[in-house]
Write a protein that holds these residues in place. Structure first.
Motif, mmCIF file in Angstrom:
data_model
loop_
_atom_site.group_PDB
_atom_site.id
_atom_site.type_symbol
_atom_site.label_atom_id
_atom_site.label_comp_id
_atom_site.label_asym_id
_atom_site.label_seq_id
_atom_site.Cartn_x
_atom_site.Cartn_y
_atom_site.Cartn_z
ATOM 1 N N VAL A 117 -2.602 -9.348 7.871
ATOM 2 C CA VAL A 117 -0.992 -9.536 7.919
ATOM 3 C C VAL A 117 -0.652 -10.131 6.477
ATOM 4 C CG1 VAL A 117 -1.283 -11.869 8.951
ATOM 5 C CG2 VAL A 117 0.963 -10.655 9.139
ATOM 6 N N ILE A 118 -1.500 -10.761 5.981
ATOM 7 C CA ILE A 118 -1.370 -11.461 4.660
ATOM 8 C C ILE A 118 -0.961 -10.121 3.590
ATOM 9 C CG2 ILE A 118 -2.183 -12.532 2.549
ATOM 10 C CD1 ILE A 118 -3.572 -14.496 4.628
ATOM 11 N N GLY A 119 -1.966 -8.986 3.740
ATOM 12 C CA GLY A 119 -1.887 -8.079 2.963
ATOM 13 C C GLY A 119 -0.670 -7.259 3.048
ATOM 14 N N TYR A 120 -0.247 -7.026 4.446
ATOM 15 C CA TYR A 120 0.958 -6.096 4.580
ATOM 16 C C TYR A 120 2.009 -6.945 3.937
ATOM 17 C CZ TYR A 120 4.924 -3.836 6.666
ATOM 18 O OH TYR A 120 5.996 -3.056 6.818
ATOM 19 N N GLN A 147 -3.283 9.314 0.355
ATOM 20 C CA GLN A 147 -4.680 9.846 0.946
ATOM 21 C C GLN A 147 -5.871 9.964 -0.038
ATOM 22 O OE1 GLN A 147 -3.165 13.577 2.357
ATOM 23 N NE2 GLN A 147 -3.027 12.652 4.509
ATOM 24 N N LYS A 148 -5.621 9.252 -1.102
ATOM 25 C CA LYS A 148 -6.420 9.228 -2.511
ATOM 26 C C LYS A 148 -7.224 8.042 -2.948
ATOM 27 C CE LYS A 148 -6.681 11.385 -6.665
ATOM 28 N NZ LYS A 148 -5.750 12.403 -7.631
ATOM 29 N N TYR A 149 -6.028 7.046 -3.117
ATOM 30 C CA TYR A 149 -6.542 5.636 -3.519
ATOM 31 C C TYR A 149 -6.672 4.520 -2.715
ATOM 32 C CZ TYR A 149 -4.313 8.545 -7.376
ATOM 33 O OH TYR A 149 -3.819 9.385 -8.269
ATOM 34 N N ALA A 150 -7.667 3.806 -2.726
ATOM 35 C CA ALA A 150 -7.579 2.823 -1.823
ATOM 36 C C ALA A 150 -7.580 1.151 -2.552
ATOM 37 C CB ALA A 150 -9.306 2.738 -1.330
ATOM 38 N N ILE A 151 -6.882 0.401 -1.871
ATOM 39 C CA ILE A 151 -6.667 -0.922 -2.328
ATOM 40 C C ILE A 151 -6.958 -1.673 -0.953
ATOM 41 C CG2 ILE A 151 -4.959 -2.819 -2.939
ATOM 42 C CD1 ILE A 151 -2.904 -0.430 -3.618
ATOM 43 N N THR A 152 -8.095 -2.598 -1.392
ATOM 44 C CA THR A 152 -8.930 -3.356 -0.225
ATOM 45 C C THR A 152 -8.536 -4.851 -0.088
ATOM 46 O OG1 THR A 152 -10.816 -3.787 -1.561
ATOM 47 C CG2 THR A 152 -10.858 -1.741 -0.247
ATOM 48 N N GLY A 153 -8.288 -5.571 0.803
ATOM 49 C CA GLY A 153 -8.123 -7.165 0.934
ATOM 50 C C GLY A 153 -6.705 -7.569 0.801
ATOM 51 N N GLY A 154 -6.465 -8.519 1.205
ATOM 52 C CA GLY A 154 -5.027 -9.221 1.382
ATOM 53 C C GLY A 154 -4.718 -9.543 -0.106
ATOM 54 N N GLN A 155 -4.350 -8.549 -0.873
ATOM 55 C CA GLN A 155 -4.121 -8.696 -2.327
ATOM 56 C C GLN A 155 -2.871 -9.519 -2.519
ATOM 57 O OE1 GLN A 155 -6.183 -8.395 -4.695
ATOM 58 N NE2 GLN A 155 -7.853 -7.023 -3.419
ATOM 59 N N PRO A 156 -2.538 -10.155 -3.486
ATOM 60 C CA PRO A 156 -1.234 -10.634 -3.971
ATOM 61 C C PRO A 156 -0.159 -9.635 -4.207
ATOM 62 C CG PRO A 156 -2.836 -11.061 -5.738
ATOM 63 C CD PRO A 156 -3.764 -10.671 -4.612
ATOM 64 N N PRO A 157 1.076 -9.923 -4.262
ATOM 65 C CA PRO A 157 2.181 -9.059 -4.575
ATOM 66 C C PRO A 157 1.881 -8.170 -5.857
ATOM 67 C CG PRO A 157 3.112 -10.734 -3.418
ATOM 68 C CD PRO A 157 1.851 -11.212 -3.639
ATOM 69 N N GLN A 158 1.450 -8.903 -6.686
ATOM 70 C CA GLN A 158 1.612 -8.314 -8.142
ATOM 71 C C GLN A 158 0.603 -7.277 -8.269
ATOM 72 O OE1 GLN A 158 4.091 -8.924 -9.884
ATOM 73 N NE2 GLN A 158 3.665 -7.244 -11.286
ATOM 74 N N THR A 159 -0.665 -7.431 -7.656
ATOM 75 C CA THR A 159 -1.615 -6.470 -7.451
ATOM 76 C C THR A 159 -1.112 -5.146 -6.707
ATOM 77 O OG1 THR A 159 -3.439 -8.041 -7.236
ATOM 78 C CG2 THR A 159 -3.970 -5.909 -6.925
ATOM 79 N N PHE A 160 -0.364 -5.244 -5.824
ATOM 80 C CA PHE A 160 0.043 -4.089 -5.237
ATOM 81 C C PHE A 160 1.275 -3.415 -6.218
ATOM 82 C CE2 PHE A 160 -1.291 -5.993 -1.060
ATOM 83 C CZ PHE A 160 -1.687 -4.886 -0.521
ATOM 84 N N VAL A 161 2.024 -4.017 -6.832
ATOM 85 C CA VAL A 161 2.953 -3.529 -7.646
ATOM 86 C C VAL A 161 2.375 -2.809 -8.985
ATOM 87 C CG1 VAL A 161 4.705 -4.237 -9.411
ATOM 88 C CG2 VAL A 161 4.779 -5.475 -7.255
ATOM 89 N N GLN A 162 1.383 -3.128 -9.552
ATOM 90 C CA GLN A 162 0.551 -2.765 -10.448
ATOM 91 C C GLN A 162 -0.153 -1.442 -9.821
ATOM 92 O OE1 GLN A 162 -1.982 -5.728 -12.026
ATOM 93 N NE2 GLN A 162 -0.289 -7.040 -12.991
ATOM 94 N N ALA A 163 -0.648 -1.637 -8.971
ATOM 95 C CA ALA A 163 -1.263 -0.348 -8.375
ATOM 96 C C ALA A 163 -0.559 0.727 -8.140
ATOM 97 C CB ALA A 163 -2.441 -0.817 -7.178
ATOM 98 N N LEU A 164 0.599 0.320 -7.315
ATOM 99 C CA LEU A 164 1.650 1.378 -6.983
ATOM 100 C C LEU A 164 2.255 2.077 -7.920
ATOM 101 C CD1 LEU A 164 3.069 -0.150 -3.696
ATOM 102 C CD2 LEU A 164 1.255 1.547 -3.970
ATOM 103 N N ARG A 165 2.596 1.299 -9.371
ATOM 104 C CA ARG A 165 3.171 1.760 -10.174
ATOM 105 C C ARG A 165 2.316 2.844 -10.951
ATOM 106 N NH1 ARG A 165 6.040 -3.532 -12.551
ATOM 107 N NH2 ARG A 165 8.033 -3.226 -11.792
#
Length: 217
Positions: A18-21, A189-207
């Motif tokens: 839930v933290i990750g989401y 269906q290709k890239y994996a992000i694991t763990g309850g990452q902070p928002p900025q990690t998601f931002v960078q990865a999704l960009r």
């Protein structure tokens, strides 16, 4: 506007899920040009857990070989991470770790009703914020009803084996993909992000993912 798919492999019993989401939600708010289709996949952290469950603190101390003091430290860290993400954890001494298989069956059904994410978040809140016992059918049905799903239909699912095979097959597929921990976020269906990452990690990865996808012929 770009559109991406995000499949979240998760268990209702996992606080980092839930933290990750919630941090993913924050990231998507910073990315107005990216729209995400979110789908949840089943993963049981404790498939052998009996229906009556086990005290959460005792379970985690046994499973990870930690002391009560270390358990308290972990709880404090999770509370702080949850607060930063916008989710309230209220751990209680009588909190329970339960078998989540029925939750996954109902979440599979909720997907077909367009309510999967709503139910997932309601289950997280019931378990971690309200300290409710999700192995109690009446409590589980009340959570289902709270997001606008049909209680009678949910009762029929709980009284049968409906969606059991679907959940087992889905979990087997996740294991075959090499997923051994949750949360795991599978993007396009290709890239994996694991763990309850902070928002900025998601931002960078999704960009980066969006940029690479747009360049693919």
């Amino acid at each position: 506007m770009s559109r991406i798919s995000i499949e979240i492999v998760s268990d209702v019993m996992c606080p980092w899920c839930v933290i990750g989401y919630k941090n993913l939600e924050k990231a998507l708010q910073e990315l107005p040009d990216i729209e995400a289709d979110v789908e949840w996949h089943a993963f049981e952290l404790n498939p052998q857990m009996p229906r009556e469950g086990q005290n959460m603190r005792e379970h985690l101390m046994e499973k990870y070989g930690i002391t009560e003091a270390q358990s308290d430290e972990n709880r404090d860290r999770i509370r702080q991470m949850g607060e930063a993400a916008g989710f309230t954890f209220q751990f209680a001494d009588d909190g329970m770790m339960i078998n989540s298989f029925d939750c996954h069956r109902l979440l599979t059904w909720a997907k077909s009703e367009g309510k999967q994410t709503e139910l997932k978040l309601a289950l997280f809140k019931a378990h971690f914020t309200d300290n409710q016992r999700l192995n109690d059918p009446e409590i589980l049905l009340a959570v289902v009803e709270s997001v606008g799903l049909d209680r009678t239909r949910a009762q029929a699912i709980l009284d049968s084996d409906e969606y059991s095979e679907t959940v087992r097959e889905e979990q087997q597929r996740m294991h075959q993909m090499g997923i051994q921990s949750v949360p795991t976020f599978i993007v396009n269906q290709k890239y994996a992000i694991t763990g309850g990452q902070p928002p900025q990690t998601f931002v960078q990865a999704l960009r980066q993912i969006d940029s690479e996808s747009s360049q693919t012929p």
